[in-house]
Scaffold this active site. Structure first.
Site, short mmCIF file in Angstrom:
data_model
loop_
_atom_site.label_atom_id
_atom_site.label_comp_id
_atom_site.label_asym_id
_atom_site.label_seq_id
_atom_site.Cartn_x
_atom_site.Cartn_y
_atom_site.Cartn_z
N ARG A 164 0.84 -1.22 0.00
CA ARG A 164 0.00 0.00 0.00
C ARG A 164 0.86 1.25 0.00
NH1 ARG A 164 -4.54 0.68 4.61
NH2 ARG A 164 -2.70 1.14 5.89
N ARG A 218 15.84 14.30 -2.74
CA ARG A 218 15.87 13.02 -2.01
C ARG A 218 14.71 12.91 -1.04
NH1 ARG A 218 21.04 13.99 -1.39
NH2 ARG A 218 20.64 14.89 0.66
N LYS A 265 -2.46 7.12 1.02
CA LYS A 265 -2.37 7.34 2.46
C LYS A 265 -1.32 8.42 2.67
CE LYS A 265 -2.22 4.65 6.67
NZ LYS A 265 -3.12 5.53 7.39
N GLU A 282 -16.10 6.85 6.22
CA GLU A 282 -15.25 6.18 7.22
C GLU A 282 -15.13 7.10 8.43
OE1 GLU A 282 -11.21 5.62 5.79
OE2 GLU A 282 -11.04 7.70 5.15
N1 PMP Z 1 -9.08 5.18 7.33
C1 PMP Z 1 -8.16 6.11 7.60
C2 PMP Z 1 -8.40 7.52 7.18
C3 PMP Z 1 -6.99 5.76 8.30
O1 PMP Z 1 -6.07 6.69 8.58
C4 PMP Z 1 -6.83 4.43 8.73
C5 PMP Z 1 -5.64 4.03 9.58
N2 PMP Z 1 -4.48 4.04 8.88
C6 PMP Z 1 -7.81 3.49 8.41
C7 PMP Z 1 -8.93 3.91 7.71
C8 PMP Z 1 -7.66 2.05 8.80
O2 PMP Z 1 -6.71 1.41 7.98
P1 PMP Z 1 -5.77 0.24 8.50
O3 PMP Z 1 -6.66 -0.87 8.93
O4 PMP Z 1 -4.92 -0.12 7.33
O5 PMP Z 1 -4.98 0.79 9.63
#
Ligand code: PMP
Length: 306
Positions: free
Chosen positions: A68, A125, A167, A200
């Protein structure tokens, strides 16, 4: 009043006394793990990251996290300058250096040092750092009693403006939602898409259970494809449920049998109240508890040895 700029002592740093941090190829004590004020990760949130967990001497789903991270980097044209194997070794070395068997690992790659303009071409870098430490996102009683969460007015970034699967270091959208949740007296916020579908939470994915169906929003609604989310969807069949990704609204949450959140730091955590409506019985649901148990078993069974 004096306008003189005075040096002030830095506040104490979090982490154990001799925490070793991986920074650009070396392990250094946390006091020496410092970055330039010209780093574009700081100036613009230009960078990507992963939050990873180690359980019982193994790193859970490390390959999925690194995959990821590399996808996020590819999407923002960021050359990490290391292979996936090299980065995996760096993660394991950071854990070894701190003698950690159960830990939260923060792996960050920024665009690196440039000038004050936002042009990424000016950053020759990337900066790569890894922090491995302990984490407890929610107090224990939140797992036994369940969380109260509220929907907020801050909408999740449109997936057409910023794909949630990148991310990135740019979390202001989620931070604004977290502030709103706090103001409303809840620990966590449910964020909706611009169209009004559930997306979410600020750092976690969301699921609801209705009968034998386990439902979570797709990334088109603004959800990150979480690693914990993926693990829980895989586990659904072992507890006699079918997992499904689809758009839904707060009505589906209010009238669900059970609701829970998933994330690397939070793991699987029950939700018992949303916007003042008790969910199901108003206590952590039976199916959620079974999934929590199945997830804990999984974390003890698989992973890359440290
Ligand atoms: N949504 C967001 C916005 C997040 O920051 C995270 C945590 N990284 C998640 C969902 C959950 O993802 P994961 O299970 O990969 O930690």
């Amino acid at each position: 009043m004096s306008t003189e700029v005075k040096a002030v002592p830095a506040p104490p740093l979090p982490g154990g006394p001799s925490l070793q941090i991986y920074l650009n190829g070396a392990l250094v004590p946390k006091e020496q793990a410092v970055l330039s004020v010209f780093d574009h990760g700081l100036l613009y949130g230009d960078g990507v990251f992963e939050g990873i967990r180690a359980y019982n001497g193994r790193v859970f789903r490390l390959k999925e996290h690194l995959d990821r991270l590399f996808r996020s980097a590819q999407a923002i044209v960021l050359d990490i300058g290391m292979t996936q194997d090299e980065l995996q070794t760096a993660v394991l070395q950071t854990l070894q250096a701190n003698a950690l068997r159960d830990a939260y690992i923060r792996l960050v790659v920024t665009r690196g040092v440039g000038d004050l303009g936002l042009d990424p071409k000016k950053c020759p870098r990337p900066t790569v750092f890894i922090i491995a430490d302990k984490i407890a996102l929610y107090p224990k009683e939140c797992y036994s009693q369940g969380l109260e969460v509220n929907t907020v007015s801050t909408r999740r970034n449109s997936s057409q403006a910023l794909n949630p699967n990148i991310k990135s270091l740019n979390y202001l959208n989620n931070i604004l939602a977290k502030i709103e949740a706090g103001v409303s007296g809840a620990r966590e916020a449910i964020m909706l898409s611009l169209e009004g579908y559930v997306a979410e939470c600020t750092g976690d994915n969301i699921f609801f259970i209705k009968g034998k169906r386990l439902v979570t929003p797709p990334s088109t609604a603004g959800a990150l494809e979480g690693i914990t989310r993926g693990a829980v969807m895989q586990l659904s069949s072992t507890v006699g449920m079918t997992a499904e990704e689809r758009l839904f609204t707060t009505f589906d949450l209010y009238t669900a049998d059970e609701v829970f959140l998933t994330g690397t730091a939070a793991e699987v955590i029950p939700v018992v109240k949303i916007d003042a409506r008790p969910i199901g019985s108003g206590t952590p649901g039976h199916q959620t508890k079974r999934l929590i148990e199945a997830f804990h078993t999984l974390t003890q069974q698989e992973g890359v040895p440290i």
